[in-house]
Design an enzyme around this catalytic site. Structure first.
Site, PDB file in Angstrom:
ATOM      1  N   GLY A 294       0.814  -1.201  -0.194  1.00  0.00           N
ATOM      2  CA  GLY A 294      -0.095  -0.053   0.142  1.00  0.00           C
ATOM      3  C   GLY A 294       1.014   1.344  -0.019  1.00  0.00           C
ATOM      4  N   ARG A 295       0.334   2.287  -0.391  1.00  0.00           N
ATOM      5  CA  ARG A 295       0.954   3.601  -0.380  1.00  0.00           C
ATOM      6  C   ARG A 295       0.056   4.726   0.170  1.00  0.00           C
ATOM      7  NH1 ARG A 295       5.452   5.738  -3.171  1.00  0.00           N
ATOM      8  NH2 ARG A 295       5.958   3.734  -3.765  1.00  0.00           N
TER       9      ARG A 295
ATOM     10  N   ALA B 103       3.712   7.710   3.141  1.00  0.00           N
ATOM     11  CA  ALA B 103       4.300   6.425   3.580  1.00  0.00           C
ATOM     12  C   ALA B 103       4.128   5.324   2.419  1.00  0.00           C
ATOM     13  CB  ALA B 103       3.253   5.857   4.944  1.00  0.00           C
ATOM     14  N   VAL B 104       4.901   4.329   2.521  1.00  0.00           N
ATOM     15  CA  VAL B 104       4.870   3.122   1.786  1.00  0.00           C
ATOM     16  C   VAL B 104       4.894   1.912   2.466  1.00  0.00           C
ATOM     17  CG1 VAL B 104       7.115   3.213   0.861  1.00  0.00           C
ATOM     18  CG2 VAL B 104       5.441   1.921  -0.295  1.00  0.00           C
TER      19      VAL B 104
ATOM     20  N   ASP C  78      -9.821   7.928  10.876  1.00  0.00           N
ATOM     21  CA  ASP C  78      -9.711   7.526   9.487  1.00  0.00           C
ATOM     22  C   ASP C  78     -10.110   6.132   9.354  1.00  0.00           C
ATOM     23  OD1 ASP C  78      -9.268   8.133   7.052  1.00  0.00           O
ATOM     24  OD2 ASP C  78      -7.205   7.553   7.028  1.00  0.00           O
TER      25      ASP C  78
HETATM   26  N1  LIG Z   1      -0.017  -4.632   8.335  1.00  0.00           N
HETATM   27  C1  LIG Z   1      -0.120  -4.732   7.120  1.00  0.00           C
HETATM   28  N2  LIG Z   1      -0.341  -5.764   6.428  1.00  0.00           N
HETATM   29  C2  LIG Z   1      -0.649  -5.682   4.950  1.00  0.00           C
HETATM   30  N3  LIG Z   1      -1.246  -4.600   4.420  1.00  0.00           N
HETATM   31  C3  LIG Z   1      -0.772  -3.330   5.122  1.00  0.00           C
HETATM   32  C4  LIG Z   1      -0.425  -3.486   6.415  1.00  0.00           C
HETATM   33  N4  LIG Z   1      -0.456  -2.182   6.862  1.00  0.00           N
HETATM   34  C5  LIG Z   1      -0.758  -1.535   5.615  1.00  0.00           C
HETATM   35  N5  LIG Z   1      -1.077  -2.264   4.732  1.00  0.00           N
HETATM   36  C6  LIG Z   1      -1.600  -1.760   3.254  1.00  0.00           C
HETATM   37  O1  LIG Z   1      -0.920  -0.571   2.981  1.00  0.00           O
HETATM   38  C7  LIG Z   1      -2.019   0.559   2.934  1.00  0.00           C
HETATM   39  C8  LIG Z   1      -1.429   1.695   3.459  1.00  0.00           C
HETATM   40  O2  LIG Z   1      -1.374   1.560   4.853  1.00  0.00           O
HETATM   41  P1  LIG Z   1      -1.500   2.868   5.846  1.00  0.00           P
HETATM   42  O3  LIG Z   1      -2.852   3.224   5.651  1.00  0.00           O
HETATM   43  O4  LIG Z   1      -1.081   2.344   7.100  1.00  0.00           O
HETATM   44  O5  LIG Z   1      -0.600   4.126   5.236  1.00  0.00           O
HETATM   45  P2  LIG Z   1      -1.048   5.677   5.184  1.00  0.00           P
HETATM   46  O6  LIG Z   1       0.157   6.118   4.276  1.00  0.00           O
HETATM   47  O7  LIG Z   1      -1.082   6.198   6.393  1.00  0.00           O
HETATM   48  O8  LIG Z   1      -2.076   5.501   4.212  1.00  0.00           O
HETATM   49  P3  LIG Z   1      -3.175   6.535   3.887  1.00  0.00           P
HETATM   50  O9  LIG Z   1      -2.599   7.812   3.358  1.00  0.00           O
HETATM   51  O10 LIG Z   1      -4.153   5.703   3.202  1.00  0.00           O
HETATM   52  O11 LIG Z   1      -3.828   7.050   5.476  1.00  0.00           O
HETATM   53  C9  LIG Z   1      -3.242  -0.205   3.830  1.00  0.00           C
HETATM   54  O12 LIG Z   1      -4.456   0.326   3.195  1.00  0.00           O
HETATM   55  C10 LIG Z   1      -3.091  -1.490   3.497  1.00  0.00           C
HETATM   56  O13 LIG Z   1      -3.556  -1.870   2.147  1.00  0.00           O
END
Ligand SMILES: Nc1ncnc2c1ncn2[C@@H]1O[C@H](COP(=O)(O)OP(=O)(O)OP(=O)(O)O)[C@@H](O)[C@H]1O
Length: 390
Positions: free
Chosen positions: A56-57, A61-62, A174
Site C-alpha cells: 500500500g501507499r 508512507a509506503v 480514519d
Molecule cells: N500490516 C499490514 N499488512 C498488510 N497490508 C498493510 C499493512 N499495513 C498497511 N497495509 C496496506 O498498506 C495500505 C497503506 O497503509 P496505511 O494506511 O497504514 O498507510 P498510510 O500512508 O497512512 O495510508 P493513508 O494515506 O491511506 O492514510 C493499507 O491500506 C493496506 O492496504
C-alpha cells in the site's frame, strides 16, 4: 464554505505537523512516549523486502512486504517519511507508534514488531495481514462479496477494536475499508485495524477540532469545525456498515463539494435500491450512527448490543446468501441515463492500486459491474488542514 480535498485544492495552506514543537496545545492530543527501542542498524541487514510486493501507499508512507532473515517470518514494513512539506513530523510518527503499543492488548489492532530509523524515514515493522483490505470484498462481484453473515461477524470485530480504542481515549479518525485488513482472504479471516496516522487522544477536558479524515467517511462535525469525540468514529462506522452491506458509498458525490454537502445535510436515503433485500435490523443499525448530533449516535459498546449483531439470525435475514447487488433502473429518462453514464466511476478491482484507484469508465459494463461501480471513488485522506484545541 465547504472544504475541498487535499489533492488539488487545499482550502488553506497545509499546516505543520501536529507534533511540532511550537504547539504545546497539540501535544495533548498526541502521545509522546514509546517503549519500543528504535533501531538504527540498516533495515536491509535484518529484513529482505519481497520484490514487487508493495502492499500500500499513502501520501507520506509506503508499505512493503518483507521477511525477517533470522526467523523467516513475514511482516509489513511501513516506511514513513519524517519530513513532510518542509516540516519535521517525527513526533507524529512517535504518536502512531505509541498508539500501536497502547493497543497491543487488542487482537483487533495490528501489532507492532519493531521500529527502525534512518536519516529520512522511520520504519514500522508490523504484523502482516495477508488477507488485505476488506475494501476488495466490499466491491467484489457477487460470488466473492461478503454475505450478510460475514458483515455481521467482521463488524462485531471492528467494534471490539473500536471499543478498546475508545476505552483508552483514542479516536482513530480514519476508519474506512482501506484501513480494515483481514488476516486471511479465504477462508475469510479476522479483522485488523491499521493506520493510526490521524488518530488522536481525546481526554483531559480539552476540545479537539481538526479537519482530517477521508472525504466520504468524515463526520458532519469535522466539516463544521465542531468538537471531535469518539462519536466521530461512530459516524465512520455507520458509513463503513453501509459500504460493507451494499458496495456503494452513501454520501459520495461527483466531487468533494457534493460529498461534503451530502454529509452536512445527511443526504441519505434508506429506500435506495442498494438496500433492497436487507432487513430492518441492519438499516436500523446504520440509522443509529448516521445522525448529525454526535451525542445521539450509538457508542461502540451499544452497537455491539444492537439486535442486528446478535448471534441469532434476525427474522427475514439470509445469513449465507450473498448480499443483494442492486439492479440498475431499467427505464431511465434519456437525460438521466446520459447523466448517470457521465458520472459513472468504475471500480476495476484488478487495476485497483494502493487504495487510490480512481478510474472513470463507462464502456463495456455488465449490469452487475454498473451496479457495484455506483458512486465509488478512492480518496486519500485529506490531512489535518487546521487544528484548533480549545
Ligand atoms: N500490516 C499490514 N499488512 C498488510 N497490508 C498493510 C499493512 N499495513 C498497511 N497495509 C496496506 O498498506 C495500505 C497503506 O497503509 P496505511 O494506511 O497504514 O498507510 P498510510 O500512508 O497512512 O495510508 P493513508 O494515506 O491511506 O492514510 C493499507 O491500506 C493496506 O492496504
Amino acid at each position: 464554505m465547504i472544504p475541498e480535498g487535499p489533492r488539488n485544492n487545499e482550502m488553506r495552506s497545509r499546516p505543520q505537523c501536529h507534533g511540532r514543537t511550537d504547539s504545546t496545545q497539540s501535544h495533548s492530543a498526541l502521545l509522546s512516549e514509546i517503549r519500543t527501542p528504535i533501531k538504527t542498524e540498516p533495515f536491509s541487514d535484518l529484513y529482505s523486502l519481497i520484490p514487487g510486493k508493495e502492499l500500500g501507499r499513502g501520501k507520506f508512507a509506503v508499505v512493503k512486504k518483507c521477511v525477517e532473515k533470522r526467523t523467516g517470518r513475514e511482516y509489513a514494513a511501513k516506511f514513513l517519511r519524517k519530513r513532510r512539506k518542509g516540516q519535521d513530523c517525527r513526533l507524529e510518527i512517535i504518536h502512531e507508534i505509541a498508539v500501536l503499543e497502547l493497543a497491543t492488548a487488542s487482537p483487533r489492532v495490528i501489532s507492532l514488531h519493531q521500529v527502525y530509523e534512518t536519516a529520512s524515514e522511520m520504519i514500522l515493522v508490523l504484523e502482516y495481514a495477508a488477507g488485505g483490505e476488506i475494501f476488495n470484498q466490499c466491491v467484489a462481484e457477487r460470488d466473492e462479496a461478503f454475505t450478510e453473515g460475514d458483515v455481521k461477524r467482521l463488524m462485531r470485530q471492528i467494534l471490539e477494536g473500536v471499543v478498546f480504542l475508545h476505552d483508552n481515549s483514542v479516536v482513530h479518525l480514519d476508519l474506512k475499508p482501506q484501513n480494515i485488513l483481514l488476516t486471511r482472504e479465504s477462508p475469510l479471516g479476522d479483522i485488523k485495524i491499521v493506520d493510526f496516522g490521524l488518530s488522536r487522544m481525546v481526554s483531559g477536558g480539552q476540545e479537539l477540532r481538526e479537519i482530517m479524515g477521508t472525504p466520504e467517511y468524515v463526520a458532519p462535525e469535522i466539516l463544521n469545525y465542531e468538537p471531535i469525540s469518539t462519536a466521530t468514529d461512530m459516524w465512520s462506522i455507520g458509513v463503513l456498515a453501509y459500504v460493507m452491506l451494499t458496495g456503494t458509498s452513501p454520501f459520495l458525490g461527483d466531487d468533494k463539494q457534493e460529498t461534503f454537502l451530502n454529509i452536512s445535510q445527511i443526504n441519505i436515503s434508506y429506500t435506495e435500491e442498494e438496500l433492497v433485500g436487507l432487513g430492518a435490523s441492519p438499516i436500523n443499525f446504520m440509522k443509529s450512527l448516521l445522525l448529525k448530533d454526535p451525542q445521539a449516535r450509538a457508542s461502540a459498546k451499544e452497537c455491539l448490543n444492537h439486535p442486528w449483531l446478535q448471534l441469532q439470525p434476525q427474522e427475514g435475514e439470509g445469513l449465507e446468501k450473498p448480499l443483494p447487488i442492486p439492479v440498475p433502473p431499467l427505464s431511465l429518462e434519456k437525460g438521466e441515463e446520459e447523466e448517470s453514464l457521465e458520472t459513472e466511476e468504475l471500480i476495476v478491482v484488478a487495476s485497483y492500486t494502493l487504495g487510490q484507484c480512481r478510474q472513470s469508465e463507462k464502456e463495456n459494463l455488465t449490469p452487475d459491474q454498473k451496479a457495484i461501480s455506483k458512486r465509488f471513488k478512492f480518496e486519500e485522506p485529506f490531512g489535518p488542514l487546521q487544528e484548533i484545541i480549545y
